[in-house]
Motif scaffolding. Structure first.
Motif, PDB file in Angstrom:
ATOM      1  N   SER A 118       0.822  -1.208   0.000  1.00 23.01           N
ATOM      2  CA  SER A 118       0.000   0.000   0.000  1.00 23.01           C
ATOM      3  C   SER A 118       0.861   1.264   0.000  1.00 23.01           C
ATOM      4  O   SER A 118       0.509   2.262  -0.629  1.00 23.01           O
ATOM      5  CB  SER A 118      -0.931  -0.006   1.218  1.00 23.01           C
ATOM      6  N   GLN A 119       2.010   1.216   0.684  1.00 24.87           N
ATOM      7  CA  GLN A 119       2.899   2.381   0.691  1.00 24.87           C
ATOM      8  C   GLN A 119       3.526   2.604  -0.678  1.00 24.87           C
ATOM      9  O   GLN A 119       3.699   3.746  -1.121  1.00 24.87           O
ATOM     10  CB  GLN A 119       3.998   2.197   1.748  1.00 24.87           C
ATOM     11  N   PHE A 120       3.846   1.530  -1.365  1.00 22.86           N
ATOM     12  CA  PHE A 120       4.408   1.669  -2.701  1.00 22.86           C
ATOM     13  C   PHE A 120       3.366   2.233  -3.666  1.00 22.86           C
ATOM     14  O   PHE A 120       3.679   2.995  -4.578  1.00 22.86           O
ATOM     15  CB  PHE A 120       4.918   0.315  -3.199  1.00 22.86           C
ATOM     16  N   GLY A 121       2.086   1.845  -3.464  1.00 20.96           N
ATOM     17  CA  GLY A 121       1.031   2.363  -4.319  1.00 20.96           C
ATOM     18  C   GLY A 121       0.870   3.863  -4.182  1.00 20.96           C
ATOM     19  O   GLY A 121       0.523   4.563  -5.144  1.00 20.96           O
ATOM     20  N   VAL A 122       1.132   4.404  -2.972  1.00 19.74           N
ATOM     21  CA  VAL A 122       1.053   5.854  -2.772  1.00 19.74           C
ATOM     22  C   VAL A 122       2.113   6.557  -3.605  1.00 19.74           C
ATOM     23  O   VAL A 122       1.885   7.632  -4.178  1.00 19.74           O
ATOM     24  CB  VAL A 122       1.200   6.193  -1.279  1.00 19.74           C
ATOM     25  N   GLU A 123       3.302   5.951  -3.683  1.00 16.86           N
ATOM     26  CA  GLU A 123       4.375   6.543  -4.492  1.00 16.86           C
ATOM     27  C   GLU A 123       4.090   6.396  -5.979  1.00 16.86           C
ATOM     28  O   GLU A 123       4.515   7.221  -6.781  1.00 16.86           O
ATOM     29  CB  GLU A 123       5.707   5.863  -4.144  1.00 16.86           C
ATOM     30  N   LEU A 124       3.377   5.294  -6.356  1.00 18.33           N
ATOM     31  CA  LEU A 124       3.101   5.067  -7.771  1.00 18.33           C
ATOM     32  C   LEU A 124       2.089   6.081  -8.304  1.00 18.33           C
ATOM     33  O   LEU A 124       2.215   6.565  -9.435  1.00 18.33           O
ATOM     34  CB  LEU A 124       2.565   3.638  -7.976  1.00 18.33           C
ATOM     35  N   TYR A 125       1.103   6.426  -7.491  1.00 24.53           N
ATOM     36  CA  TYR A 125       0.093   7.403  -7.885  1.00 24.53           C
ATOM     37  C   TYR A 125       0.093   8.541  -6.866  1.00 24.53           C
ATOM     38  O   TYR A 125      -0.645   8.499  -5.864  1.00 24.53           O
ATOM     39  CB  TYR A 125      -1.301   6.760  -7.938  1.00 24.53           C
ATOM     40  N   PRO A 126       0.943   9.549  -7.067  1.00 26.34           N
ATOM     41  CA  PRO A 126       1.043  10.639  -6.076  1.00 26.34           C
ATOM     42  C   PRO A 126      -0.230  11.489  -6.044  1.00 26.34           C
ATOM     43  O   PRO A 126      -0.822  11.787  -7.077  1.00 26.34           O
ATOM     44  CB  PRO A 126       2.252  11.442  -6.575  1.00 26.34           C
ATOM     45  N   VAL A 127      -0.617  11.842  -4.857  1.00 23.73           N
ATOM     46  CA  VAL A 127      -1.784  12.705  -4.638  1.00 23.73           C
ATOM     47  C   VAL A 127      -1.422  13.759  -3.612  1.00 23.73           C
ATOM     48  O   VAL A 127      -0.433  13.639  -2.877  1.00 23.73           O
ATOM     49  CB  VAL A 127      -2.996  11.888  -4.146  1.00 23.73           C
ATOM     50  N   ASP A 128      -2.236  14.833  -3.553  1.00 20.09           N
ATOM     51  CA  ASP A 128      -2.027  15.864  -2.528  1.00 20.09           C
ATOM     52  C   ASP A 128      -2.363  15.296  -1.151  1.00 20.09           C
ATOM     53  O   ASP A 128      -3.429  14.705  -0.959  1.00 20.09           O
ATOM     54  CB  ASP A 128      -2.917  17.086  -2.809  1.00 20.09           C
ATOM     55  N   TYR A 136      -1.517   8.287   8.686  1.00 20.30           N
ATOM     56  CA  TYR A 136      -2.827   7.856   8.188  1.00 20.30           C
ATOM     57  C   TYR A 136      -2.666   6.806   7.086  1.00 20.30           C
ATOM     58  O   TYR A 136      -3.386   5.800   7.054  1.00 20.30           O
ATOM     59  CB  TYR A 136      -3.591   9.068   7.661  1.00 20.30           C
ATOM     60  N   GLN A 137      -1.676   7.061   6.203  1.00 17.77           N
ATOM     61  CA  GLN A 137      -1.425   6.111   5.125  1.00 17.77           C
ATOM     62  C   GLN A 137      -0.901   4.773   5.652  1.00 17.77           C
ATOM     63  O   GLN A 137      -1.089   3.733   5.026  1.00 17.77           O
ATOM     64  CB  GLN A 137      -0.425   6.701   4.132  1.00 17.77           C
ATOM     65  N   LEU A 138      -0.259   4.789   6.800  1.00 20.04           N
ATOM     66  CA  LEU A 138       0.258   3.560   7.386  1.00 20.04           C
ATOM     67  C   LEU A 138      -0.820   2.828   8.190  1.00 20.04           C
ATOM     68  O   LEU A 138      -0.874   1.589   8.199  1.00 20.04           O
ATOM     69  CB  LEU A 138       1.461   3.872   8.292  1.00 20.04           C
ATOM     70  N   ALA A 139      -1.687   3.579   8.874  1.00 16.01           N
ATOM     71  CA  ALA A 139      -2.705   2.957   9.725  1.00 16.01           C
ATOM     72  C   ALA A 139      -3.838   2.351   8.908  1.00 16.01           C
ATOM     73  O   ALA A 139      -4.419   1.328   9.299  1.00 16.01           O
ATOM     74  CB  ALA A 139      -3.264   3.986  10.703  1.00 16.01           C
ATOM     75  N   THR A 140      -4.157   2.966   7.765  1.00 16.07           N
ATOM     76  CA  THR A 140      -5.288   2.469   6.971  1.00 16.07           C
ATOM     77  C   THR A 140      -5.081   1.034   6.487  1.00 16.07           C
ATOM     78  O   THR A 140      -5.953   0.182   6.660  1.00 16.07           O
ATOM     79  CB  THR A 140      -5.553   3.414   5.789  1.00 16.07           C
ATOM     80  N   PRO A 141      -3.933   0.704   5.866  1.00 17.99           N
ATOM     81  CA  PRO A 141      -3.754  -0.695   5.453  1.00 17.99           C
ATOM     82  C   PRO A 141      -3.684  -1.658   6.639  1.00 17.99           C
ATOM     83  O   PRO A 141      -4.107  -2.809   6.532  1.00 17.99           O
ATOM     84  CB  PRO A 141      -2.442  -0.666   4.660  1.00 17.99           C
TER      85      PRO A 141
END
Length: 397
Positions: A118-128, A136-141
């Motif tokens: 899931s962390q790699f997916g954040v880097e693959l599709y960057p968002v604001d 938050y990005q770590l707790a959600t998965p």
């Protein structure tokens, strides 16, 4: 059989699970596409619209074999999900499938892989993202993976429970079959003991009459004919008795049992039941005296019917019916009316559950047929039809 391999799923069970995983992945894919469009990168690239769905389709296809190869499939789907947001649903299903095995090491490995993907997916599709969004990005998965693990472990526990219940049911069924076989053997032995004295008596008379013929040389022709006729009749009756218990082995010689009851003892049996408080009546249209085996079996049928009525419906009206004649068979029926609610609350004596089973064996050995069932009004009916050959036809034959 390897108990680690879960049973195969039906087509519907397999379909709705894969559809749920695809739906979760589709929602995340659409959400990510909207977020990327509003982010610094602008519109998503070709990979998002073509490569991402194709990878997700491959992951869903691989999930078909997840129950046979749970850990390899889960790790493979988790690794591939790093380049496909739509594969997240498939990764969660694979994680839940591994969790059904309830092995902490395997669950931990796949869960960590899911969070990393899931962390790699954040880097693959960057968002604001606002400041502090990393946690938050770590707790959600972790949260979604934890839910999948909890659901998988609950399903695994249920499978173990169902397997245990099935094994217990099969064991109980085998035990019941063994007890039924034992009950049949005991009833055969009991019948053999009952018949022993009759056979011994008849054969002893035949042996005595044959000895008289061998040692007495001064007998008149008429006396010889009487002895020969007695030997023939005694042998014929002994063969009839022996044919009834053919194949029945006597387990315990023991002491000779008292004379066994017959049809003539049924009125006394009914009278005793009436004296004990049962509302029982007897109607008999029997003409003649049936053979010993038929009369004794009839007595046992009535006895078992009265015993069951006394156990299960002590306040019911019991009607015993006997009908038959030589050459037409003997019919026995014991019918009792429904028991009242007041009697249903009375404590009943324990029941072995083998009374009718043993009675069925006895009736079968007599060449008859036994039936028992509830009546439409809630009562109970026990019937038996026993053969009663015509002695005149037998002599002619």
């Amino acid at each position: 059989m390897n108990t680690d391999i879960a049973p195969r799923l039906g087509w519907w069970q397999q379909t709705w699970r894969l559809a749920a995983a695809a739906a979760i992945g589709l929602v995340l894919w659409v959400t990510t596409g909207v977020a990327v469009s509003n982010g610094p990168a602008g519109e998503p690239g070709p990979w998002f619209f073509i490569g991402d769905p194709l990878v997700a389709l491959g992951c869903l296809t691989a999930l078909v074999w997840r129950r046979r190869f749970p850990l390899p499939v889960a790790l493979g789907v988790t690794v591939v999900a790093t380049v496909s947001v739509m594969s997240t649903g498939a990764a969660l299903l694979a994680l839940a499938s591994v969790a059904t095995r309830r092995r902490p090491v395997e669950i931990g490995i796949v869960l960590v892989g899911h969070v990393a993907a899931s962390q790699f997916g954040v880097e693959l599709y960057p968002v604001d993202s606002p400041p502090g969004a990393f946690w938050y990005q770590l707790a959600t998965p972790f949260l979604t993976g934890g839910i999948a693990v909890a659901m998988g472990m609950a399903v695994g526990a249920r499978r173990v429970e169902v397997r245990s219940l099935r094994e217990r049911a099969e064991s109980a069924e085998r035990e019941q079959s063994a007890r039924a076989a034992q009950a049949r053997a005991l009833e055969r032995n009991r019948i053999a003991r009952e018949m022993h004295d009759v056979l011994a008596h008849r054969i002893s008379l035949v042996a005595m009459q044959a000895g008289v013929l061998d040692h007495r040389k001064d007998l008149k022709p008429e006396e010889n004919r009487v002895l020969v006729r007695g030997i023939a009749e005694g042998s014929h009756l002994a063969l009839e008795e022996l044919r009834d218990v053919l194949g029945v082995l006597r387990a315990d010689p023991g002491l000779p049992e008292p004379p066994q009851p017959s049809l003539e003892g049924v009125p006394e049996l009914v009278a005793d039941a009436r004296a004990s408080g049962l509302d029982v009546s007897l109607t008999s249209t029997v003409t003649g005296v049936p053979p010993d085996v038929v009369g004794r079996t009839c007595y046992r049928v009535v006895q078992e019917g009265l015993t069951n009525a006394a156990k299960h419906a002590p306040d019911a009206r019991i009607r015993v019916g006997l009908e038959g004649a030589a050459g037409g068979g003997l019919e026995v029926s014991i019918r009792n009316s429904p028991s009242t609610a007041k009697a249903a609350n009375v404590a009943k004596p324990p029941s072995s559950g083998f009374g009718l089973l043993g009675l069925g064996e006895r009736v079968d050995l007599a060449g008859g047929e036994l039936r028992h069932h509830r009546t439409p009004d809630g009562g109970y009916l026990l019937t038996a039809r026993l053969p009663w050959p015509n002695p005149t036809h037998e002599k002619r034959a």
